[in-house]
Design a protein around this motif. Structure first.
Motif, PDB file in Angstrom:
ATOM      1  N   GLY A  14       0.814  -1.214   0.000  1.00  0.00           N
ATOM      2  CA  GLY A  14       0.000   0.000   0.000  1.00  0.00           C
ATOM      3  C   GLY A  14       0.842   1.256   0.000  1.00  0.00           C
ATOM      4  N   MET A  18       0.596   4.006  -2.993  1.00  0.00           N
ATOM      5  CA  MET A  18       0.292   5.419  -2.784  1.00  0.00           C
ATOM      6  C   MET A  18       1.429   6.317  -3.274  1.00  0.00           C
ATOM      7  N   VAL A  21       0.790   6.665  -6.902  1.00  0.00           N
ATOM      8  CA  VAL A  21      -0.329   7.579  -7.126  1.00  0.00           C
ATOM      9  C   VAL A  21       0.125   9.026  -6.973  1.00  0.00           C
ATOM     10  N   GLY A  22       0.939   9.284  -5.958  1.00  0.00           N
ATOM     11  CA  GLY A  22       1.444  10.638  -5.771  1.00  0.00           C
ATOM     12  C   GLY A  22       2.293  11.111  -6.934  1.00  0.00           C
ATOM     13  N   GLU A 162     -13.036   9.062  -4.229  1.00  0.00           N
ATOM     14  CA  GLU A 162     -11.798   8.473  -3.743  1.00  0.00           C
ATOM     15  C   GLU A 162     -12.081   7.449  -2.645  1.00  0.00           C
ATOM     16  N   THR A 166     -12.138   2.476  -2.545  1.00  0.00           N
ATOM     17  CA  THR A 166     -11.742   1.457  -1.575  1.00  0.00           C
ATOM     18  C   THR A 166     -12.950   0.783  -0.933  1.00  0.00           C
ATOM     19  N   TRP A 232      -2.430  -1.671  -3.862  1.00  0.00           N
ATOM     20  CA  TRP A 232      -3.372  -1.069  -2.926  1.00  0.00           C
ATOM     21  C   TRP A 232      -4.400  -2.075  -2.423  1.00  0.00           C
ATOM     22  N   THR A 248      -3.003   6.784   2.516  1.00  0.00           N
ATOM     23  CA  THR A 248      -3.239   7.785   1.471  1.00  0.00           C
ATOM     24  C   THR A 248      -2.498   9.083   1.760  1.00  0.00           C
ATOM     25  N   ALA A 251       0.550   9.842  -0.490  1.00  0.00           N
ATOM     26  CA  ALA A 251       0.437  10.353  -1.860  1.00  0.00           C
ATOM     27  C   ALA A 251       0.885  11.804  -1.993  1.00  0.00           C
TER      28      ALA A 251
END
Length: 315
Positions: A14, A18, A21-22, A162, A166, A232, A248, A251
């Motif tokens: 995870g 993240m 994603v960032g 967002e 999940t 994730w 999160t 990110a």
């Protein structure tokens, strides 16, 4: 010691997801002038093909959804993939990007509050205490900005989408696992975006993309979609949506780091303070203890063919 090692092993995917994603924030800037739906449709279609190929190579079975599972998976695609992208793009037309980023950064609170109920557990006090700390740190990193009423509305919608990415996966992770949820959500999202492309855009506009834009789309498809989704959902299945939601906060830190690496300059004092606050929140919420003693429901393997035949006969 064993508990700590196990926790770190379960959280590592995870964290990496993240971080990817960032990094997408910097990469996506080159696609601002590209056709939104068309590029995203290509991105998710390519990611779906890659995921299927990887699943076959790894000999991981991808089960066919059944019954209400179609609704959960379609919900992930519609909200977490399609509508989220629309909310971000439309939102920045009414608000500064920091406003949307701050709204999305508030997702740990929603995941920590709602996620455990979907998993048949009570919210963790440890996670609920840590979530506002992580959010506060993310706000310091992202900063604040100007907005109007429409911008606030789009920001709230982006936050909801967002969280839905999940939360809607929780009911189907048990049977499908990270691989199945990722594959089905991505190809369904690609199909929805293809329809939107035909209705609102011209597919021929893809021909106007240059090499840099195609490279950005490729990075988003491979790293931010195929790889990050798998990482994730694997963590969500292992530790639960509440604890995973705290991650999160990584990110925006990754986005700030990517900005520095691409020549964006050294962050100011507020960003460094935000970094420290996020780390403190993660340490508070993810440390081994009673809050992590109750494991999240684990994905169950697909039933053997003989069991399926018996079940079909008895029904």
């Amino acid at each position: 010691m064993k508990t700590t090692t196990t926790a770190l092993r379960d959280l590592a995917p995870g964290i990496a997801g993240m971080a990817l994603v960032g990094s997408s924030v910097t990469v996506s800037r080159s696609l601002v002038d590209a056709p939104l739906f068309a590029v995203q449709a290509v991105r998710y279609a390519a990611a779906a093909l890659l995921l299927l190929a990887l699943a076959r190579a790894a000999r991981v079975p991808v089960l066919r959804p059944r019954g209400r599972e179609w609704l959960w998976l379609a919900g992930i695609a519609a909200t977490g993939l399609v509508l989220f992208n629309v909310a971000v793009v439309r939102g920045v037309a009414h608000a500064e990007p920091a406003v949307i980023a701050v709204a999305v950064a508030s997702v740990p609170i929603l995941l920590g509050l709602i996620g455990p109920f979907l998993e048949g557990r009570r919210p963790s006090r440890q996670v609920m205490l840590a979530a506002p700390v992580v959010v506060a740190g993310a706000v310091l990193v992202e900063g604040t900005g100007r907005t109007d009423a429409a911008g606030v509305g789009w920001a709230v919608l982006a936050l909801g989408c967002e969280a839905a990415f999940t939360l809607l996966a929780v009911p189907v992770l048990r049977r499908h696992g990270a691989w199945g949820v990722s594959v089905h959500a991505v190809w369904l999202g690609a199909l929805m975006l293809a329809v939107l492309t035909v209705v609102f855009e011209r597919p021929a506009e893809l021909g106007s993309l240059d090499g840099t834009q195609w490279a950005a789309a490729g990075y988003l498809a491979v790293m931010v979609t195929a790889v990050a989704f798998l990482l994730w959902y694997r963590t969500v299945a292992k530790v639960g949506s509440g604890r995973a939601g705290l991650l999160t906060g990584i990110a925006p830190l990754a986005a700030a780091a990517a900005g520095v690496l691409t020549g964006g300059g050294v962050p100011g004092p507020a960003v460094w303070l935000g970094l420290a606050v996020v780390i403190a929140g993660l340490a508070l919420g993810l440390r081994p203890g009673r809050a992590s003693a109750v494991a999240a429901p684990q994905p169950t393997p697909a039933p053997a063919p003989r069991t399926d035949r018996r079940a079909a006969a008895s029904s």
